[in-house]
Scaffold this motif. Structure first.
Motif, PDB file in Angstrom:
ATOM      1  N   THR A 233      12.606  -6.196  -1.807  1.00  0.00           N
ATOM      2  CA  THR A 233      13.657  -6.945  -2.489  1.00  0.00           C
ATOM      3  C   THR A 233      13.880  -8.295  -1.823  1.00  0.00           C
ATOM      4  OG1 THR A 233      14.714  -4.863  -3.095  1.00  0.00           O
ATOM      5  CG2 THR A 233      16.063  -6.846  -3.269  1.00  0.00           C
ATOM      6  N   ALA A 234      13.896  -8.323  -0.487  1.00  0.00           N
ATOM      7  CA  ALA A 234      14.084  -9.580   0.239  1.00  0.00           C
ATOM      8  C   ALA A 234      12.938 -10.547  -0.045  1.00  0.00           C
ATOM      9  CB  ALA A 234      14.189  -9.315   1.735  1.00  0.00           C
ATOM     10  N   LEU A 235      11.724 -10.035  -0.126  1.00  0.00           N
ATOM     11  CA  LEU A 235      10.565 -10.880  -0.408  1.00  0.00           C
ATOM     12  C   LEU A 235      10.622 -11.415  -1.838  1.00  0.00           C
ATOM     13  CD1 LEU A 235       8.131 -11.850   1.167  1.00  0.00           C
ATOM     14  CD2 LEU A 235       6.859  -9.891   0.291  1.00  0.00           C
ATOM     15  N   GLN A 236      11.063 -10.594  -2.779  1.00  0.00           N
ATOM     16  CA  GLN A 236      11.209 -11.061  -4.163  1.00  0.00           C
ATOM     17  C   GLN A 236      12.280 -12.142  -4.271  1.00  0.00           C
ATOM     18  OE1 GLN A 236      11.989  -7.515  -6.419  1.00  0.00           O
ATOM     19  NE2 GLN A 236       9.849  -6.830  -6.335  1.00  0.00           N
ATOM     20  N   ARG A 237      13.384 -11.976  -3.551  1.00  0.00           N
ATOM     21  CA  ARG A 237      14.439 -13.006  -3.551  1.00  0.00           C
ATOM     22  C   ARG A 237      13.926 -14.311  -2.962  1.00  0.00           C
ATOM     23  NH1 ARG A 237      19.061  -9.135  -1.345  1.00  0.00           N
ATOM     24  NH2 ARG A 237      19.599  -8.101  -3.291  1.00  0.00           N
ATOM     25  N   ARG A 238      13.145 -14.192  -1.898  1.00  0.00           N
ATOM     26  CA  ARG A 238      12.554 -15.390  -1.277  1.00  0.00           C
ATOM     27  C   ARG A 238      11.632 -16.101  -2.268  1.00  0.00           C
ATOM     28  NH1 ARG A 238      11.186 -17.538   3.808  1.00  0.00           N
ATOM     29  NH2 ARG A 238       9.060 -18.357   3.878  1.00  0.00           N
ATOM     30  N   MET A 239      10.850 -15.319  -3.008  1.00  0.00           N
ATOM     31  CA  MET A 239       9.945 -15.891  -3.994  1.00  0.00           C
ATOM     32  C   MET A 239      10.726 -16.609  -5.099  1.00  0.00           C
ATOM     33  SD  MET A 239       6.946 -13.955  -6.142  1.00  0.00           S
ATOM     34  CE  MET A 239       6.330 -13.203  -4.660  1.00  0.00           C
ATOM     35  N   LEU A 240      11.789 -15.984  -5.597  1.00  0.00           N
ATOM     36  CA  LEU A 240      12.624 -16.617  -6.626  1.00  0.00           C
ATOM     37  C   LEU A 240      13.271 -17.895  -6.111  1.00  0.00           C
ATOM     38  CD1 LEU A 240      14.361 -13.542  -8.291  1.00  0.00           C
ATOM     39  CD2 LEU A 240      12.697 -15.078  -9.332  1.00  0.00           C
ATOM     40  N   ARG A 241      13.745 -17.849  -4.853  1.00  0.00           N
ATOM     41  CA  ARG A 241      14.373 -19.033  -4.259  1.00  0.00           C
ATOM     42  C   ARG A 241      13.377 -20.183  -4.152  1.00  0.00           C
ATOM     43  NH1 ARG A 241      15.902 -16.945   0.373  1.00  0.00           N
ATOM     44  NH2 ARG A 241      14.249 -17.876   1.587  1.00  0.00           N
ATOM     45  N   ILE A 242      12.159 -19.894  -3.724  1.00  0.00           N
ATOM     46  CA  ILE A 242      11.138 -20.942  -3.578  1.00  0.00           C
ATOM     47  C   ILE A 242      10.738 -21.496  -4.938  1.00  0.00           C
ATOM     48  CG2 ILE A 242       8.706 -21.287  -2.950  1.00  0.00           C
ATOM     49  CD1 ILE A 242       9.277 -19.550  -0.490  1.00  0.00           C
ATOM     50  N   LEU A 243      10.601 -20.633  -5.931  1.00  0.00           N
ATOM     51  CA  LEU A 243      10.250 -21.103  -7.273  1.00  0.00           C
ATOM     52  C   LEU A 243      11.364 -21.949  -7.877  1.00  0.00           C
ATOM     53  CD1 LEU A 243       8.476 -17.975  -8.802  1.00  0.00           C
ATOM     54  CD2 LEU A 243       7.434 -20.126  -8.074  1.00  0.00           C
ATOM     55  N   THR A 244      12.618 -21.554  -7.626  1.00  0.00           N
ATOM     56  CA  THR A 244      13.764 -22.326  -8.120  1.00  0.00           C
ATOM     57  C   THR A 244      13.809 -23.693  -7.451  1.00  0.00           C
ATOM     58  OG1 THR A 244      14.976 -20.270  -8.434  1.00  0.00           O
ATOM     59  CG2 THR A 244      16.252 -22.288  -8.473  1.00  0.00           C
ATOM     60  N   GLU A 245      13.586 -23.741  -6.147  1.00  0.00           N
ATOM     61  CA  GLU A 245      13.580 -25.026  -5.432  1.00  0.00           C
ATOM     62  C   GLU A 245      12.446 -25.924  -5.909  1.00  0.00           C
ATOM     63  OE1 GLU A 245      13.307 -24.015  -1.308  1.00  0.00           O
ATOM     64  OE2 GLU A 245      15.363 -23.268  -1.218  1.00  0.00           O
ATOM     65  N   ASN A 246      11.292 -25.354  -6.206  1.00  0.00           N
ATOM     66  CA  ASN A 246      10.161 -26.149  -6.688  1.00  0.00           C
ATOM     67  C   ASN A 246      10.410 -26.701  -8.080  1.00  0.00           C
ATOM     68  OD1 ASN A 246       8.739 -25.779  -4.343  1.00  0.00           O
ATOM     69  ND2 ASN A 246       7.453 -24.136  -5.146  1.00  0.00           N
ATOM     70  N   LYS A 247      11.147 -25.972  -8.920  1.00  0.00           N
ATOM     71  CA  LYS A 247      11.467 -26.467 -10.255  1.00  0.00           C
ATOM     72  C   LYS A 247      12.400 -27.664 -10.189  1.00  0.00           C
ATOM     73  CE  LYS A 247      10.972 -22.279 -12.990  1.00  0.00           C
ATOM     74  NZ  LYS A 247      11.669 -21.271 -13.780  1.00  0.00           N
ATOM     75  N   GLU A 248      13.316 -27.650  -9.224  1.00  0.00           N
ATOM     76  CA  GLU A 248      14.300 -28.729  -9.099  1.00  0.00           C
ATOM     77  C   GLU A 248      13.680 -30.007  -8.563  1.00  0.00           C
ATOM     78  OE1 GLU A 248      17.359 -27.027  -6.685  1.00  0.00           O
ATOM     79  OE2 GLU A 248      18.002 -25.652  -8.269  1.00  0.00           O
ATOM     80  N   ARG A 249      12.628 -29.900  -7.755  1.00  0.00           N
ATOM     81  CA  ARG A 249      11.956 -31.063  -7.178  1.00  0.00           C
ATOM     82  C   ARG A 249      10.762 -31.456  -8.039  1.00  0.00           C
ATOM     83  NH1 ARG A 249      10.316 -28.853  -1.974  1.00  0.00           N
ATOM     84  NH2 ARG A 249      12.135 -27.661  -1.512  1.00  0.00           N
ATOM     85  N   PRO A 250      10.786 -32.643  -8.616  1.00  0.00           N
ATOM     86  CA  PRO A 250       9.599 -33.076  -9.355  1.00  0.00           C
ATOM     87  C   PRO A 250       8.489 -33.419  -8.359  1.00  0.00           C
ATOM     88  CG  PRO A 250      11.262 -34.799  -9.411  1.00  0.00           C
ATOM     89  CD  PRO A 250      11.848 -33.631  -8.672  1.00  0.00           C
TER      90      PRO A 250
END
Length: 193
Positions: free
Chosen positions: A88-105
């Protein structure tokens, strides 16, 4: 260091196979605990208790568990809970990284594998701590599953217990009861199988 060589077989199985090793067989002193479900340890978490309820039904069904296995089974259930926690912690980390990458062009493609990589203070890449802990806990879980014969590779090595208090009395001969009469509560020879 673990024990060397294959795990020992029960004496009954050696006799049925014809004692291929021709070594003396010692029937006395073999522990044959009664098959029953132990009480769960009080320190188990919510997920571990769910696993306890799920797995004890199967272990009793196949006569693999006794009250003596309480702590070992507790460790198994805790390992299941920890694997779920680190997944679960690894999945949350993955979602957080994907969300941060979407926000940064940027020109970089969004790669979910970045969740498994962390950077040291010097800038070197390494496995993230969640992934390291997950792998370590999976190793522990596999060892514990093997102890109960719950992995496919170890299933063939499990010695099944007898349901209830009845055990094979193959090597005990007829035990005399209080009247001096011989009592028979199980097979006494191969002819009786």
């Amino acid at each position: 260091m673990g024990l060397r060589g294959p795990k020992s077989k029960p004496t009954e199985l050696k006799v049925l196979e014809g004692n291929r090793g021709h070594r003396p067989m010692i029937a006395d002193g073999q522990l044959r605990p009664m098959v029953e479900t132990p009480d769960p340890p009080k320190h188990l978490g919510k997920e571990a208790r769910k696993e306890w309820k799920r797995i004890t039904v199967e272990l009793v069904r196949y006569n693999i568990i006794s009250r003596l296995d309480q702590q070992m089974l507790g460790m198994l259930c805790q390992a299941v809970e920890r694997v779920a926690l680190f997944e679960t912690a690894l999945q949350r980390r993955m979602l957080r990284i994907l969300t941060e990458n979407k926000e940064r062009p940027s020109d970089q493609e969004q790669d979910p594998a970045q969740a498994y990589i962390a950077r040291t203070s010097q800038g070197y890449e390494m496995q993230c701590i969640e992934y390291q802990l997950l792998n370590k806990e999976r190793e522990i879980l596999m060892k514990l599953l093997g102890e109960f014969g719950l992995s496919p590779a170890m299933r063939a090595r499990v010695v099944l217990g007898q349901p209830g208090a009845k055990q094979l009395t193959l090597f005990e001969g007829g035990k005399a009861d209080g009247d001096g009469k011989e009592k028979k509560d199980g097979p006494q020879s191969f002819a009786e199988f």
